[in-house]
Scaffold this motif. Structure first.
Motif, short mmCIF file in Angstrom:
data_model
loop_
_atom_site.label_atom_id
_atom_site.label_comp_id
_atom_site.label_asym_id
_atom_site.label_seq_id
_atom_site.Cartn_x
_atom_site.Cartn_y
_atom_site.Cartn_z
N UNK A 200 3.73 79.73 19.72
CA UNK A 200 3.29 80.67 20.76
C UNK A 200 4.42 80.93 21.73
N UNK A 201 5.16 79.88 22.08
CA UNK A 201 6.25 80.07 23.04
C UNK A 201 7.33 80.95 22.45
N UNK A 202 7.58 80.80 21.14
CA UNK A 202 8.65 81.63 20.58
C UNK A 202 8.23 83.09 20.55
N UNK A 203 6.93 83.35 20.40
CA UNK A 203 6.45 84.73 20.47
C UNK A 203 6.67 85.27 21.88
N UNK A 204 6.32 84.44 22.89
CA UNK A 204 6.48 84.86 24.28
C UNK A 204 7.96 85.05 24.62
N UNK A 205 8.80 84.20 24.04
CA UNK A 205 10.24 84.31 24.28
C UNK A 205 10.75 85.66 23.77
N UNK A 206 10.27 86.02 22.59
CA UNK A 206 10.68 87.30 22.00
C UNK A 206 10.22 88.45 22.89
N UNK A 207 8.97 88.37 23.38
CA UNK A 207 8.46 89.44 24.25
C UNK A 207 9.31 89.53 25.53
N UNK A 208 9.58 88.35 26.12
CA UNK A 208 10.32 88.34 27.39
C UNK A 208 11.69 88.97 27.22
N UNK A 209 12.39 88.58 26.16
CA UNK A 209 13.76 89.05 26.01
C UNK A 209 13.83 90.49 25.53
N UNK A 210 12.91 90.87 24.62
CA UNK A 210 13.02 92.22 24.07
C UNK A 210 12.51 93.26 25.05
N UNK A 211 11.50 92.91 25.86
CA UNK A 211 10.94 93.91 26.77
C UNK A 211 11.40 93.70 28.21
N UNK A 212 12.23 92.66 28.43
CA UNK A 212 12.74 92.38 29.76
C UNK A 212 11.61 92.11 30.77
N UNK A 213 10.68 91.27 30.34
CA UNK A 213 9.55 90.92 31.21
C UNK A 213 9.70 89.46 31.61
N UNK A 214 9.48 89.16 32.88
CA UNK A 214 9.51 87.75 33.29
C UNK A 214 8.15 87.13 32.96
N UNK A 215 8.18 85.99 32.30
CA UNK A 215 6.91 85.36 31.92
C UNK A 215 6.85 83.94 32.46
N UNK A 216 5.77 83.64 33.18
CA UNK A 216 5.48 82.27 33.60
C UNK A 216 4.55 81.66 32.56
N UNK A 217 4.88 80.46 32.11
CA UNK A 217 4.00 79.76 31.18
C UNK A 217 3.52 78.48 31.85
N UNK A 218 2.22 78.27 31.90
CA UNK A 218 1.69 77.02 32.45
C UNK A 218 1.57 76.00 31.34
N UNK A 219 2.01 74.79 31.57
CA UNK A 219 1.87 73.72 30.58
C UNK A 219 1.33 72.47 31.23
N UNK A 220 0.20 71.98 30.72
CA UNK A 220 -0.37 70.76 31.32
C UNK A 220 0.38 69.54 30.81
N UNK A 221 0.64 68.63 31.71
CA UNK A 221 1.22 67.36 31.28
C UNK A 221 0.06 66.49 30.85
N UNK A 222 0.16 65.94 29.64
CA UNK A 222 -0.94 65.11 29.17
C UNK A 222 -0.41 63.73 28.89
#
Ligand code: TYD
Ligand code: MG
Length: 459
Positions: A200-222
């Motif tokens: 999922x992160x690699x998909x978001x990475x591709x979106x961020x870089x190709x469309x120049x969008x800043x993306x915040x990702x929340x990740x819970x520490x478990x």
């Protein structure tokens, strides 16, 4: 012969991959963190590669530094000063930011505030939640203030749908809350597993870089359990921020552990109030609130967090041990360091620490392991041992070596300035720094000490 479906085992804490199950992870030494997941078919592994790599078919010849054209990196102002500082001066356009932290620490709250602030600047923002319903988000938003219409909300966990939504809306900033709830149909593992989270992160990475969008990702520490922690994706993102703090105390520290666009080790301090997270612009004042007066075993010391000096109260309690083996405890600082300093006091100053229990606490719930705290810890221990209070207007810092010598620390002047700002009158500092501080900071009594024994004499 029928081919067996291959499976691999992943450590849910650090992402270590193994062909067989193991009790303890060799990577991060956590126990019982291995979970079986179906192995990805080989052809899928190239998914998410950045453009320009081997499979993209576009070859770009190597360039010299002078040939590389720089375009001014654009930063958005989040209108939260502490967050801007941790990000290195604002949110960089097209960057991928991971915000990690324990559940309930305030990740969704701060990102909703950021989304609100950015939308007030008429930036289009898309907030995607996989955890809360739209009604729940609205309830929270009502507590936080008013929001503009350029901020849109969506409840979705399917990444293909999310990608469609982003392509359709073309926002400037996207918030994904949280990565552990998102899933990619091409991966057979359950949401929250290492494969899913990475994919999922690699998909978001591709979106961020190709469309120049800043993306915040929340990740819970478990700590344990079946969802992968944010550590497994630290290497993929541009910036990693962690929210720390006691859930019972109201203050929170936002720390950058990786930042491709600024310095790490910067911290931002916040307080959780009923209207969301509020910046604490003067953490020293906040940390020293409620300090006991005229109590033995309490001394103020100064630590540097990033570029910022923070005054902090070190408390020590030394009392006779009831057992043959003295008990030591460190709260907020390194336990082994406290042991070591107790040994230094025993050998170099002649304090019979072997017969006494010692408890050290950093008031306010801060966690600091900087060596400049050493002198403060030693003085607090001595003060409690002798039951002799240290004056309220004394601040001490310096590193203590094994021979009991007090060594210089970085940014002495900055620490002295901070102490002066908060009304301290006397500074106990390493001898090597005495002159330097005296010339740059006036109106303070500066006492330079070369050993712990020297410092003890002043008490
Ligand atoms: P939340 O941001 O949902 O945490 P996370 O997303 O990291 O899991 O909530 C943090 C806690 O803060 C929650 O227990 C309720 C509390 N809170 C406040 O005290 N004041 C507020 O204004 C808000 C919105 C939450
Ligand atoms: Mg949340």
């Amino acid at each position: 012969m029928a081919t067996k479906i291959k499976s691999v085992f992943f450590c849910q804490s650090c992402g270590y991959e193994s062909s067989k199950w193991m009790g303890q992870c060799p990577g991060c030494r956590e126990w019982n963190t291995f979970v079986e997941e179906a192995a990805k078919p080989k052809t899928q592994q190239v998914k998410g590669l950045p453009t320009g790599s081997r499979n993209s078919g576009t070859y770009v010849p190597p360039k010299t530094l002078s040939e590389i054209v720089m375009n001014e990196e654009e930063r958005y102002d989040t209108h939260i000063g502490e967050l801007n500082r941790v990000l290195g001066g604002g949110l960089v356009k097209g960057s991928l930011i991971l915000v990690g932290g324990d559940p309930g620490i305030g990740k969704s709250t701060i990102l909703l505030q950021v989304a609100g602030n950015l939308s007030a600047d008429t930036r289009s923002v898309l907030y995607i939640s996989g955890e809360e319903s739209l009604q729940q988000i609205k309830l929270r938003a009502n507590r936080l203030g008013t929001f503009k219409d350029s901020l849109k909300f969506m409840c979705e966990t399917n990444l293909s749908d999310i990608e469609d939504a982003i392509t359709g809306m073309k926002p400037e900033v996207v918030v994904i809350d949280s990565i552990q709830t998102m899933y990619n149909e091409n991966v057979s593992s359950a949401p929250g597993s290492v494969s899913q989270v990475r994919e999922s992160t690699s998909v978001l990475l591709r979106i961020a870089k190709s469309m120049n969008i800043s993306i915040f990702i929340v990740g819970h520490v478990t700590k344990e359990g079946q969802v992968a922690g944010p550590r497994v994706l630290e290497h993929m993102v541009d910036t990693v921020l962690y929210f720390e703090g006691d859930r019972h105390a109201s203050y929170r520290v936002l720390r950058a552990v990786k930042n491709r666009f600024g310095s790490t080790n910067e911290i931002g301090v916040f307080e959780m109030q009923d209207k969301g997270l509020v910046e604490v612009t003067n953490p020293s004042e906040y940390m020293l609130e409620g300090r006991p007066e005229n109590a033995s075993g309490s001394v103020v010391t100064c630590s540097i967090e990033g570029t910022r000096p923070i005054l902090i109260e070190v408390q020590a309690l030394v009392c006779r041990t009831n057992f043959g083996f003295p008990r030591r405890q460190a709260n907020g600082t390194d336990f082994n360091r406290v042991n070591l300093l107790a040994a230094v006091l025993e050998k170099r100053v002649g304090l019979q620490m072997g017969e006494y229990d010692a408890y050290v606490n950093l008031a306010g719930g801060m966690r600091i392991a900087e060596p400049s705290l050493d002198l403060g810890i030693c003085l607090a221990l001595i003060s409690s041992f002798k039951n002799k209070p240290i004056a309220d207007d004394v601040c001490a810092f310096g590193e203590v070596g094994l021979s009991g010598e007090v060594r210089s620390v970085s940014l002495g002047e900055a620490r002295a300035m901070e102490a002066k700002k908060l009304g301290f009158k006397t500074l106990i500092v390493p001898k090597a720094l005495e002159k330097k501080i005296r010339t740059s900071v006036s109106d303070l009594e500066i006492i330079g000490v070369s050993s712990v024994a020297d410092a003890m004499k002043i008490l």
